[in-house]
Design a protein around this motif. Structure first.
Motif, mmCIF file in Angstrom:
data_model
loop_
_atom_site.group_PDB
_atom_site.id
_atom_site.type_symbol
_atom_site.label_atom_id
_atom_site.label_comp_id
_atom_site.label_asym_id
_atom_site.label_seq_id
_atom_site.Cartn_x
_atom_site.Cartn_y
_atom_site.Cartn_z
ATOM 1 N N VAL A 135 -10.801 0.594 9.564
ATOM 2 C CA VAL A 135 -10.633 -0.298 8.676
ATOM 3 C C VAL A 135 -10.016 -0.164 7.859
ATOM 4 N N ASP A 136 -9.156 0.453 7.573
ATOM 5 C CA ASP A 136 -7.845 1.049 6.803
ATOM 6 C C ASP A 136 -6.614 -0.236 7.469
ATOM 7 N N PHE A 137 -6.391 -1.699 6.838
ATOM 8 C CA PHE A 137 -5.383 -2.515 7.638
ATOM 9 C C PHE A 137 -4.184 -2.824 7.281
ATOM 10 N N LYS A 138 -3.693 -2.000 5.865
ATOM 11 C CA LYS A 138 -2.267 -1.887 5.669
ATOM 12 C C LYS A 138 -2.018 -0.913 6.065
ATOM 13 N N ALA A 139 -2.725 0.569 6.360
ATOM 14 C CA ALA A 139 -1.842 1.340 7.163
ATOM 15 C C ALA A 139 -1.173 1.042 8.314
ATOM 16 N N ALA A 140 -2.317 0.250 8.989
ATOM 17 C CA ALA A 140 -2.016 0.107 10.606
ATOM 18 C C ALA A 140 -0.774 -0.969 10.807
ATOM 19 N N LEU A 141 -0.825 -1.458 10.114
ATOM 20 C CA LEU A 141 0.467 -2.691 9.747
ATOM 21 C C LEU A 141 1.892 -1.427 9.091
#
Ligand code: MSP
Length: 460
Positions: free
Chosen positions: A380-386
């Motif tokens: 649930v780490d959206f920033k890291a995904a992007l």
């Protein structure tokens, strides 16, 4: 395989949808798409919270019946989600017939188990939070800590829930990982709140008419938070999806979801949600976003400026999910131009042009994933995904600069470079797909048709 059951809070209908509500709901939509793409069955629930004093007062101020106000605002929420390509499996309203029935039956059964008792509550109540407070929890001037609104002194006959009985059990569960709360700072916060001592809380009100009637006590309605929390059960009723795999909330409603909610489930002998993820709040130029301050930003403003696809990414590249962040259009503008219009847009344009000019045929591998982005979304780490995606984009741009494919005459030398660029772009498409499904499709499409078209027009 169990259905992946994911929820957002249900939003109060006293207010129009704004980018705070959008943030939570988008997060759930992105994770739903991510899971569905991986082959999971997904049930994504969101909706509106429509009873209680807060809504009754808002309706009165607007000279409307509460149900009329609720109908209007619920429609606005639905439209806002639709305009943002957010596709819940159910949009629940607490005025839905099945929710009213379910809440009454569920709470009647709990009452028969002896976890409620009749009494009288005398103390402080905050209508803005729909919450009971102790004096020492308030800010100077008797203001509530969330909305900074004056709280009221109330005295009324109520039924209480024996919340205090669950203190040890709850603390153990949260401590031992039986109920996962992330990030750890929020888990610790709620743990110390529980350990500081829980008191029994009212579950009915006798002075609020706009609510679900209590079947066993004439003249009482259920305390709005109690029935609101039950929405997660109503929606799962008869579906074999219990318990929720992930519940996403903002930090403002942690106590309800980390204490009252699990205690109700324990009282009912039901399995607890697997994970509660708590995100931070946006401020606008350092200030809390609110109607009174007049600095509310609507979902539509984002669409008008950046479009849906870019907005769905920008909200998550610009903030760390678990932390507070200051929202500013300037910052988002810069992110948009740098990462989307320039880096990603140019990479696609350059690659498509190079392939077309080469007249080589480049095969597309189907099974391409973006492993780093997937692992980040798993956490649930959206920033890291992007960020993982945009690292690939800038490395690919650098690769073009270094290999200078436009100057290569030999096909045998050129082809592997074009294959590599294609694969990198397909990896990027896979990585951004849960955020920006149409952009992912456009990237794949342009690599096939070899007709370059700007993905994101540059902002002026
Ligand atoms: N009705 C209750 C929730 C009941 S759940 C059983 C409620 N509603 S609310 O309309 O006030 O929505 C609160 C939620 O909206 C927050 O928990 C968060 O998810 C989201 N946000 C509202 N304002 C926000 C920001 N400024 N920033 C980020 N998220 C925000 O509480």
């Amino acid at each position: 395989m169990k259905t992946f059951y994911i929820t957002t809070p249900i939003y109060y209908v006293n207010d129009q949808p704004h980018i705070g509500h959008l943030y939570t709901t988008l997060a759930a939509d992105i994770l739903s798409r991510f899971r569905a793409k991986r082959g999971d069955e997904v049930f994504f629930l969101t909706g509106t919270d429509e009873h209680g004093a807060k809504i009754a007062q808002a309706a009165q101020a607007a000279a409307k019946l509460p149900k009329k106000l609720a109908d209007e605002v619920a429609t606005e929420f639905k439209q806002a989600w639709k305009s943002f390509a957010i596709e819940p499996n159910r949009f629940i309203r607490t005025t839905d017939e099945d929710h009213i029935k379910f809440s009454q039956q569920f709470l009647t059964r709990l009452n028969e188990k002896g976890v409620f008792y009749k009494g009288s509550y005398e103390g402080l109540y905050c209508v803005a939070c729909e919450a009971y407070y102790k004096a020492e929890e308030l800010l100077p001037g008797n203001l509530d800590p969330v909305h900074h609104q004056p709280v009221e002194q109330v005295k009324e006959d109520v039924w209480f829930f024996k919340l205090s009985q669950f203190e040890n059990q709850l603390a153990k569960l949260i401590d031992g990982g039986g109920l996962v709360i992330e990030p750890a700072s929020r888990r610790n916060e709620i743990l110390s709140f529980i350990k500081s001592g829980l008191r029994d809380i009212p579950i009915t009100r006798s002075k609020v008419a706009w609510g679900i009637p209590v079947p066993w006590e004439k003249g009482h309605t259920f305390y709005v938070w109690i029935e609101a929390l039950l929405n997660y059960l109503t929606a799962a009723d008869g579906k074999k999806i219990w318990p929720p795999d992930l519940q996403i909330i903002g930090k403002d409603i942690l106590r309800f979801h980390g204490v009252i909610w699990p205690a109700l489930l324990l009282a009912a002998d039901l399995p607890l949600p697997k994970k509660l993820v708590v995100h931070g709040f946006f401020t606008i130029n350092g200030e809390k976003m609110s109607k009174t301050t007049g600095n509310v930003i609507t979902p539509k403003e984002l669409i008008d400026r950046y479009g849906v696809e870019a907005s769905r990414m920008l909200l998550f590249t610009s903030f760390t999910f678990g932390e507070d962040g200051d929202f500013s259009f300037d910052f988002l503008d810069r992110q948009y131009n740098a990462k989307l219009a320039n880096d990603l847009g140019n990479l696609l344009q350059r690659t498509v042009t190079l392939i077309r000019n080469s007249r080589l045929e480049i095969r597309h591998s189907k099974a391409i994933h973006c492993a780093d982005a997937d692992q980040a979304l798993e956490r649930v780490d959206f920033k890291a995904a992007l960020e993982a995606v945009f690292v690939i984009v800038s490395e690919a741009n650098q690769y073009i600069d270094e290999t200078k494919p436009w100057a290569i005459k030999e096909n045998a030398e050129l082809k592997p470079i074009l294959v590599s660029l294609t694969n990198r772009l397909l990896t990027v498409a896979a990585g951004i797909e849960p955020f920006a499904p149409k952009t992912a499709a456009a990237i794949r499409d342009q690599l096939k048709t070899l007709k370059p078209k700007p993905l994101f027009p540059k902002l002026n």
